[in-house]
Design an enzyme around this catalytic site. Structure first.
Site, PDB file in Angstrom:
ATOM      1  N   CYS A   1       0.802  -1.197  -0.162  1.00  0.00           N
ATOM      2  CA  CYS A   1      -0.114  -0.011  -0.032  1.00  0.00           C
ATOM      3  C   CYS A   1       1.052   1.115   0.008  1.00  0.00           C
ATOM      4  O   CYS A   1       1.819   1.353   0.866  1.00  0.00           O
ATOM      5  CB  CYS A   1      -0.755   0.141   1.199  1.00  0.00           C
ATOM      6  SG  CYS A   1      -1.941   1.497   1.477  1.00  0.00           S
TER       7      CYS A   1
ATOM      8  N   GLN B   1      -1.118  10.767  15.828  1.00  0.00           N
ATOM      9  CA  GLN B   1      -1.211  11.059  14.540  1.00  0.00           C
ATOM     10  C   GLN B   1      -0.574  10.398  13.721  1.00  0.00           C
ATOM     11  O   GLN B   1       0.450   9.878  13.859  1.00  0.00           O
ATOM     12  CB  GLN B   1      -0.866  12.546  14.278  1.00  0.00           C
ATOM     13  CG  GLN B   1      -1.548  13.795  14.786  1.00  0.00           C
ATOM     14  CD  GLN B   1      -3.179  13.772  14.158  1.00  0.00           C
ATOM     15  OE1 GLN B   1      -3.250  13.183  13.150  1.00  0.00           O
ATOM     16  NE2 GLN B   1      -3.892  14.859  14.455  1.00  0.00           N
TER      17      GLN B   1
ATOM     18  N   TYR C   1      -9.313  18.735  25.202  1.00  0.00           N
ATOM     19  CA  TYR C   1      -9.207  17.634  24.564  1.00  0.00           C
ATOM     20  C   TYR C   1      -7.849  17.408  24.159  1.00  0.00           C
ATOM     21  O   TYR C   1      -7.633  17.065  23.042  1.00  0.00           O
ATOM     22  CB  TYR C   1     -10.014  17.654  23.179  1.00  0.00           C
ATOM     23  CG  TYR C   1     -11.351  18.546  23.332  1.00  0.00           C
ATOM     24  CD1 TYR C   1     -12.599  17.771  23.381  1.00  0.00           C
ATOM     25  CD2 TYR C   1     -11.475  20.104  23.136  1.00  0.00           C
ATOM     26  CE1 TYR C   1     -13.728  18.334  23.702  1.00  0.00           C
ATOM     27  CE2 TYR C   1     -12.822  20.593  23.387  1.00  0.00           C
ATOM     28  CZ  TYR C   1     -13.983  20.007  23.396  1.00  0.00           C
ATOM     29  OH  TYR C   1     -15.193  20.347  23.362  1.00  0.00           O
TER      30      TYR C   1
ATOM     31  N   ASP D   1      -8.678  20.831  20.575  1.00  0.00           N
ATOM     32  CA  ASP D   1      -8.500  19.859  19.523  1.00  0.00           C
ATOM     33  C   ASP D   1      -9.683  18.779  19.720  1.00  0.00           C
ATOM     34  O   ASP D   1      -9.365  17.729  19.994  1.00  0.00           O
ATOM     35  CB  ASP D   1      -7.022  19.268  19.608  1.00  0.00           C
ATOM     36  CG  ASP D   1      -6.846  18.301  18.676  1.00  0.00           C
ATOM     37  OD1 ASP D   1      -7.582  18.216  17.445  1.00  0.00           O
ATOM     38  OD2 ASP D   1      -5.650  17.726  18.519  1.00  0.00           O
TER      39      ASP D   1
ATOM     40  N   CYS E   1     -10.393  18.707  12.888  1.00  0.00           N
ATOM     41  CA  CYS E   1     -10.254  17.736  11.543  1.00  0.00           C
ATOM     42  C   CYS E   1     -11.437  17.809  10.894  1.00  0.00           C
ATOM     43  O   CYS E   1     -11.805  16.785   9.973  1.00  0.00           O
ATOM     44  CB  CYS E   1     -10.242  16.301  12.367  1.00  0.00           C
ATOM     45  SG  CYS E   1     -11.633  15.885  13.747  1.00  0.00           S
TER      46      CYS E   1
END
Length: 361
Positions: A104, A196, A223, A286, A313
């Site tokens: 991948c 991440q 957060y 966040d 996000c």
């Protein structure tokens, strides 16, 4: 067709070219490698521009900086493979059809190199395999779910220099975690930790958060997860308070705090909506894709913090939230990040400053 639909369409095309679903596709890629490199570079530029323009169109009344990005291929430090009938791969979206893969293009090269080796194991009763890599510290964690010969797995771990290898919840070889090192900070990562998946772009995003947050006395990190952002800002503020409702994340945060000998950060395990926001110079938020709760927004509106650094996000919930925060704050700047190339997702960092602290010209 609107920009968001274009991003989704491009993502589908990119994902189809990103994973070799068969040996035939892998062979075709190696036969014309130069052409693929050219096309990949061209697509990279187009994807970045497409995502940047999407943010600029959505936030057309604000200052939006150029999109930041890093690797376009081989950027993912984590993957979860599914196993069906001893075949390893990914399930098609919204189906139980497993697509077997050999490689991948999204995955780190060392993770890809493990795929053919893992396929030599007895996977008959294995349901899932998760692999993580500490990109800059070159450590690898593998977690198997199901049942298989433990001695064979231990031998596999030793032969392939695996740092941490577990079967279900039991570590059977090496340590229970891997360690990533970024700017002299050590981050422990176990099979359940949030970290991440694009390490190189994460550093760019954290640098932007640091730039927006500036320096000060007190910073509130809402957060906060495992505390990666708070730790990154430790030298910019005299005191940092992290708030996170996930107790497992807080435990990881405390381990990271200890191994880095950080004295100016504390953590509270609680819902961000219930924290009393005192006189903090800066608040970093966040939140999940759903954005900030009404209670958090009201708390921010009624307090005297000089600035908010919003890590998002989900651009749509970011837009909704900053419209509410504009009652007391002015949007200074937004910077998009292509954290997840070949997908539709975009991360954005936004700086807001308290209106009564902002000098209007």
């Amino acid at each position: 067709m609107n920009v968001n639909k274009l991003i989704i369409l491009l993502s589908m095309i990119l994902l189809l070219t990103g994973c070799s679903e068969s040996k035939k596709l892998s062979t075709n890629q190696s036969e014309d490698n130069n052409q693929i490199k050219y096309k990949s570079k061209d697509i990279t530029i187009n994807e970045n521009l497409l995502k940047e323009n999407y943010i600029k169109n959505l936030f057309n009344s604000y200052k939006v900086n150029e999109i930041e990005a890093s690797l376009f291929n081989n950027y993912r430090n984590k993957v979860t493979f599914h196993i069906f009938n001893s075949k390893l791969g990914f399930y098609n979206s919204n189906s139980n059809d497993l697509v077997e893969i050999d490689n991948c293009l999204l995955l780190d090269k060392d993770i890809n190199n493990l795929i053919p080796k893992i396929k030599t194991l007895d996977l008959t009763n294995i349901k899932e395999i998760m692999i993580r890599k500490a990109i800059f510290n070159n450590e690898i964690l593998i977690s198997f779910k199901g049942s298989t010969n433990e001695e064979k797995l231990k031998e596999f771990g030793k032969e392939n220099n695996i740092t941490s290898l577990s079967l279900n919840d039991d570590v059977i070889y090496g340590k229970s975690y891997i360690t990533e090192i970024i700017n002299d900070l050590k981050y422990t990562i176990n099979k359940d930790s949030f970290f991440q998946v694009n390490t190189t772009c994460m550093i760019k995003l954290y640098d932007k958060v640091k730039e927006y947050a500036k320096n000060g006395n007190n910073l509130l990190d809402l957060y906060c997860g495992t505390g990666t952002i708070g730790m990154y800002l430790k030298d910019s503020y005299k005191y940092i308070l992290g708030v996170e409702e996930n107790s497992f994340a807080i435990n990881s945060f405390n381990i990271n705090k200890k191994i880095n000998n950080i004295k100016n950060i504390d953590f509270k395990c609680m819902d961000a909506s219930n924290i009393k926001i005192g006189d903090f110079d800066t608040v970093v938020v966040d939140p999940p894709r759903s954005g900030l709760s009404k209670k958090v927004i009201n708390n921010l509106l009624n307090k005297k913090c000089k600035r908010i650094v919003y890590v998002s996000c989900n651009p749509k919930t970011l837009y909704k939230d900053i419209k509410l925060l504009e009652e007391s704050y002015k949007v200074i700047s937004l910077t998009p990040f292509n954290m997840f190339p070949k997908t539709k997702h975009i991360e954005t960092v936004c700086l807001l400053e308290k209106i009564n602290n902002h000098k209007f010209i």
